[in-house]
Motif scaffolding. Structure first.
Motif, PDB file in Angstrom:
ATOM      1  N   LEU A  87       0.811  -1.217   0.000  1.00  0.00           N
ATOM      2  CA  LEU A  87       0.000   0.000   0.000  1.00  0.00           C
ATOM      3  C   LEU A  87       0.844   1.267   0.000  1.00  0.00           C
ATOM      4  N   GLY A  88       2.156   1.114   0.014  1.00  0.00           N
ATOM      5  CA  GLY A  88       3.046   2.271  -0.010  1.00  0.00           C
ATOM      6  C   GLY A  88       2.992   3.097   1.259  1.00  0.00           C
ATOM      7  N   LEU A  89       2.813   2.439   2.399  1.00  0.00           N
ATOM      8  CA  LEU A  89       2.750   3.159   3.671  1.00  0.00           C
ATOM      9  C   LEU A  89       4.140   3.632   4.065  1.00  0.00           C
ATOM     10  N   THR A  90       4.214   4.832   4.597  1.00  0.00           N
ATOM     11  CA  THR A  90       5.496   5.385   5.014  1.00  0.00           C
ATOM     12  C   THR A  90       5.435   5.865   6.453  1.00  0.00           C
ATOM     13  N   SER A  91       6.552   5.883   7.100  1.00  0.00           N
ATOM     14  CA  SER A  91       6.714   6.454   8.439  1.00  0.00           C
ATOM     15  C   SER A  91       5.613   5.996   9.390  1.00  0.00           C
ATOM     16  N   CYS A 128     -24.150  -5.512  14.279  1.00  0.00           N
ATOM     17  CA  CYS A 128     -22.767  -5.027  14.411  1.00  0.00           C
ATOM     18  C   CYS A 128     -21.775  -6.074  13.920  1.00  0.00           C
ATOM     19  N   CYS A 129     -22.025  -7.340  14.257  1.00  0.00           N
ATOM     20  CA  CYS A 129     -21.139  -8.430  13.837  1.00  0.00           C
ATOM     21  C   CYS A 129     -21.095  -8.538  12.317  1.00  0.00           C
ATOM     22  N   LEU A 130     -22.254  -8.485  11.689  1.00  0.00           N
ATOM     23  CA  LEU A 130     -22.302  -8.512  10.227  1.00  0.00           C
ATOM     24  C   LEU A 130     -21.533  -7.325   9.646  1.00  0.00           C
ATOM     25  N   GLY A 131     -21.701  -6.161  10.263  1.00  0.00           N
ATOM     26  CA  GLY A 131     -21.050  -4.951   9.769  1.00  0.00           C
ATOM     27  C   GLY A 131     -19.546  -5.036   9.793  1.00  0.00           C
ATOM     28  N   PHE A 132     -18.971  -5.440  10.950  1.00  0.00           N
ATOM     29  CA  PHE A 132     -17.504  -5.450  10.982  1.00  0.00           C
ATOM     30  C   PHE A 132     -16.931  -6.634  10.221  1.00  0.00           C
ATOM     31  N   GLY A 133     -17.728  -7.667   9.996  1.00  0.00           N
ATOM     32  CA  GLY A 133     -17.266  -8.754   9.141  1.00  0.00           C
ATOM     33  C   GLY A 133     -17.131  -8.304   7.696  1.00  0.00           C
ATOM     34  N   ILE A 134     -18.139  -7.569   7.212  1.00  0.00           N
ATOM     35  CA  ILE A 134     -18.105  -7.053   5.835  1.00  0.00           C
ATOM     36  C   ILE A 134     -16.964  -6.053   5.660  1.00  0.00           C
ATOM     37  N   VAL A 135     -16.756  -5.185   6.646  1.00  0.00           N
ATOM     38  CA  VAL A 135     -15.676  -4.201   6.564  1.00  0.00           C
ATOM     39  C   VAL A 135     -14.316  -4.892   6.549  1.00  0.00           C
ATOM     40  N   THR A 136     -14.178  -5.973   7.321  1.00  0.00           N
ATOM     41  CA  THR A 136     -12.903  -6.707   7.325  1.00  0.00           C
ATOM     42  C   THR A 136     -12.608  -7.293   5.949  1.00  0.00           C
ATOM     43  N   ILE A 137     -13.630  -7.835   5.302  1.00  0.00           N
ATOM     44  CA  ILE A 137     -13.448  -8.337   3.930  1.00  0.00           C
ATOM     45  C   ILE A 137     -12.976  -7.204   3.024  1.00  0.00           C
ATOM     46  N   CYS A 138     -13.606  -6.040   3.184  1.00  0.00           N
ATOM     47  CA  CYS A 138     -13.238  -4.886   2.344  1.00  0.00           C
ATOM     48  C   CYS A 138     -11.784  -4.474   2.543  1.00  0.00           C
ATOM     49  N   GLN A 139     -11.254  -4.684   3.754  1.00  0.00           N
ATOM     50  CA  GLN A 139      -9.842  -4.360   3.995  1.00  0.00           C
ATOM     51  C   GLN A 139      -8.929  -5.171   3.072  1.00  0.00           C
ATOM     52  N   GLY A 140      -9.371  -6.368   2.729  1.00  0.00           N
ATOM     53  CA  GLY A 140      -8.554  -7.203   1.855  1.00  0.00           C
ATOM     54  C   GLY A 140      -8.496  -6.712   0.425  1.00  0.00           C
ATOM     55  N   PHE A 141      -9.371  -5.759   0.054  1.00  0.00           N
ATOM     56  CA  PHE A 141      -9.422  -5.265  -1.315  1.00  0.00           C
ATOM     57  C   PHE A 141      -8.900  -3.840  -1.471  1.00  0.00           C
ATOM     58  N   ASN A 144      -4.918   1.445  -1.518  1.00  0.00           N
ATOM     59  CA  ASN A 144      -4.066   2.562  -1.118  1.00  0.00           C
ATOM     60  C   ASN A 144      -4.306   2.913   0.348  1.00  0.00           C
ATOM     61  N   TYR A 145      -3.566   3.881   0.812  1.00  0.00           N
ATOM     62  CA  TYR A 145      -3.631   4.315   2.214  1.00  0.00           C
ATOM     63  C   TYR A 145      -5.011   4.863   2.574  1.00  0.00           C
ATOM     64  N   GLY A 146      -5.614   5.628   1.681  1.00  0.00           N
ATOM     65  CA  GLY A 146      -6.941   6.180   1.933  1.00  0.00           C
ATOM     66  C   GLY A 146      -7.984   5.095   2.135  1.00  0.00           C
ATOM     67  N   GLY A 147      -7.899   4.052   1.331  1.00  0.00           N
ATOM     68  CA  GLY A 147      -8.827   2.934   1.477  1.00  0.00           C
ATOM     69  C   GLY A 147      -8.670   2.233   2.808  1.00  0.00           C
ATOM     70  N   LEU A 148      -7.420   2.077   3.245  1.00  0.00           N
ATOM     71  CA  LEU A 148      -7.159   1.437   4.539  1.00  0.00           C
ATOM     72  C   LEU A 148      -7.738   2.270   5.677  1.00  0.00           C
ATOM     73  N   LEU A 149      -7.544   3.600   5.619  1.00  0.00           N
ATOM     74  CA  LEU A 149      -8.091   4.471   6.666  1.00  0.00           C
ATOM     75  C   LEU A 149      -9.612   4.393   6.713  1.00  0.00           C
ATOM     76  N   THR A 150     -10.248   4.364   5.552  1.00  0.00           N
ATOM     77  CA  THR A 150     -11.712   4.310   5.497  1.00  0.00           C
ATOM     78  C   THR A 150     -12.242   3.022   6.127  1.00  0.00           C
ATOM     79  N   THR A 151     -11.648   1.908   5.784  1.00  0.00           N
ATOM     80  CA  THR A 151     -12.124   0.636   6.334  1.00  0.00           C
ATOM     81  C   THR A 151     -11.854   0.540   7.828  1.00  0.00           C
ATOM     82  N   ARG A 152     -10.725   1.058   8.291  1.00  0.00           N
ATOM     83  CA  ARG A 152     -10.439   1.027   9.732  1.00  0.00           C
ATOM     84  C   ARG A 152     -11.431   1.907  10.501  1.00  0.00           C
ATOM     85  N   PHE A 153     -11.836   3.015   9.914  1.00  0.00           N
ATOM     86  CA  PHE A 153     -12.810   3.891  10.560  1.00  0.00           C
ATOM     87  C   PHE A 153     -14.141   3.161  10.739  1.00  0.00           C
TER      88      PHE A 153
END
Length: 500
Positions: A87-91, A128-141, A144-153
């Motif tokens: 993902l090109g994460l720095t620092s 809530c369980c369904l929600g964070f399960g779907i978001v975790t799947i999305c993390q795999g796709f 970039n850094y912006g996408g990672l921040l969005t899914t973690r939020f």
């Protein structure tokens, strides 16, 4: 899990006499002598009913929080399989991705518990369980850094209700003297998640390159998919409050409510939570101390969860061996936490069983601060940190939660403790930065400082509740309050005694 010798709990009047003769460090709720005895239904026994509750409640909560914690910290496992490079994460990008999770997680704790009470645990926690399960799947796709921040939020948005909601639900089923084993068994799911996550990541990491995906993507996708399946099952099967349990007979339901009333006072289950309730709860200094006790332990707890694979990797292990080496400390923590919990319930005491593990954790960090060229000793220190921290946390949460009386005070107080405490999660994400590797002296020192804050807060909390118990004993139980007023007061009811 528990064996109760008698089928009838003492009448409330007897409880009053009994508690007045005990020291102020003990527990009790005294009521008028006109209250009837709490009679177990003739077709069963107290032990059988407790076992029935265990089987219908505890496994669901363990599985739910295991999946939540696994989906929260598996980013640490993904990091060792090339997430940052892809993902090109720095620092400090990785640290910021950890931090953003806690923003909604902290802000939404109390609203989540209010919604849980309104919609029922089955509906709210399953969604809530369904929600964070779907978001975790999305993390795999993410690309970039912006996408990672969005899914973690959004992971923080959906996970905010898990911890306080499950503790709140546990507290509405068990008496205080039998609660710690269940709290620690539930909380032990974090240790199991840490151990299972390491094993699972080690296995999934071998899929590196399958379909052109790196191993870290498979970790998110497969673990998230498992969570979604569990959420769908829980939407149909998850348990709720005593008042809604269809798997209990009516006489069993009334017996459970009566014994909880004898132990904790009126629950006021039918009362809606208002903003006035929130203000009244937050005026109590004990509530702030409960938050500080937990806050102080969150920093080392999340520091370990998020950075232990990184620390282990500095010892020269390969990515696969790093995951496997991270498993034993978590397994040891689970066993140690359950031993502490069983003895704590047997002793009907919490304070010393919180301070003891805190000292174990401090010893582990002290070793890492001073020993730098002895890998077996450094690795042993990780055991002490994990065992001490993850044994003290369930004691502190159970101690505080079970000293809150009534649905509204427990719903608000438990969510406040977890919400405020998780501010420490933000601190933990910046405590271990790459520039401090491999010694991480700054991170270890920060963790020790916050553990000491937790210890001081525990001592102050113990002092306050001991003083309050003595004050209520001197004043006497008969304050001329109506049953409605007692329900409104919760643990502020003069008849309530706090557990030390």
């Amino acid at each position: 899990m528990d064996t109760e010798k008698q089928h009838t709990l003492p009448p409330d009047g007897a409880a009053a006499s009994h508690h007045s003769s005990r020291s102020s460090s003990q527990v009790g709720v005294t009521h008028s002598s006109s209250s009837p005895a709490v009679q177990c239904p003739a077709h069963t026994t107290p032990a059988r009913i407790t076992t029935k509750i265990d089987l219908h409640l505890v496994p669901f909560l363990i599985i739910l929080y295991l999946t939540a914690f696994l989906d929260r910290v598996n980013i640490a496992n993904a990091r060792t399989f090339g997430l940052e490079a892809d993902l090109g994460l720095t620092s400090l990008d990785y640290n910021t991705a950890l931090t953003i999770f806690f923003v909604p997680y902290i802000l939404c704790e109390i609203p989540s518990n209010i919604l849980l009470k309104r919609f029922s645990p089955r509906i709210w926690l399953s969604i809530c369980c369904l929600g964070f399960g779907i978001v975790t799947i999305c993390q795999g796709f993410v690309q970039n850094y912006g996408g990672l921040l969005t899914t973690r939020f959004f992971l923080g948005v959906f996970e905010c209700g898990m911890f306080p909601g499950c503790f709140y639900l546990l507290g509405m089923w068990y008496r205080r003297e039998e609660a710690q084993k269940r709290f620690s068994l539930f909380f032990g799911s974090t240790s199991l998640a840490g151990a299972f996550g390491g094993l699972l990541a080690g296995a999934i990491g071998k899929m590196d390159g399958v379909r052109g995906w790196n191993g870290w993507r498979w970790i998110f996708v497969l673990e998230g998919a498992g969570t979604v399946v569990i959420g769908l099952i829980f939407l149909l099967t998850f348990p709720g409050f005593v008042e809604d349990a269809k798997w209990l007979r009516e006489d069993e339901r009334e017996y459970i409510k009566a014994r909880l009333h004898a132990d904790q006072g009126h629950s006021a289950a039918d009362k809606k939570i208002t903003f006035k309730d929130f203000k009244n709860v937050m005026k109590d200094p004990k509530v702030w101390l409960g938050g500080l006790m937990y806050f102080g332990l969150i920093v080392p707890a999340y520091s370990y969860a998020y950075f232990s694979p990184t620390i282990v990797k500095t010892y020269g292990f390969s990515p696969i061996m790093t995951q496997l080496r991270s498993v034993p400390p978590w397994a040891a923590a689970f066993v140690f936490a359950m031993v502490v919990a069983v003895v704590s319930d047997w002793a009907k005491h919490r304070f010393l069983f919180a301070i003891g593990p805190i000292c174990v954790s401090i010893a582990g960090f002290a070793i890492l601060l001073n020993v730098h060229h002895n890998l077996p000793v450094q690795y042993f220190a990780l055991f002490l940190i994990c065992m001490g921290t993850y044994s003290a946390m369930p004691i502190i949460v159970c101690w505080f939660n079970m000293n809150l009386g009534g649905h509204h005070r427990r719903a608000i107080g438990s969510a406040w403790q977890v919400g405020f405490g998780n501010i420490g999660g933000i601190i933990s994400t910046y405590s271990f930065v790459q520039s401090d590797a491999p010694l991480y002296k700054k991170g270890y020192s920060i963790c020790v400082g916050f553990i000491c804050l937790s210890a001081v807060s525990c001592i102050l909390y113990a002092f306050v509740i001991m003083r309050e118990n003595k004050k209520r004993t001197r004043a006497g139980a008969d304050q001329g309050l109506t049953e409605s007023e007692k329900a409104e007061l919760g643990d502020l009811n003069p008849e309530f005694r706090y557990m030390l």
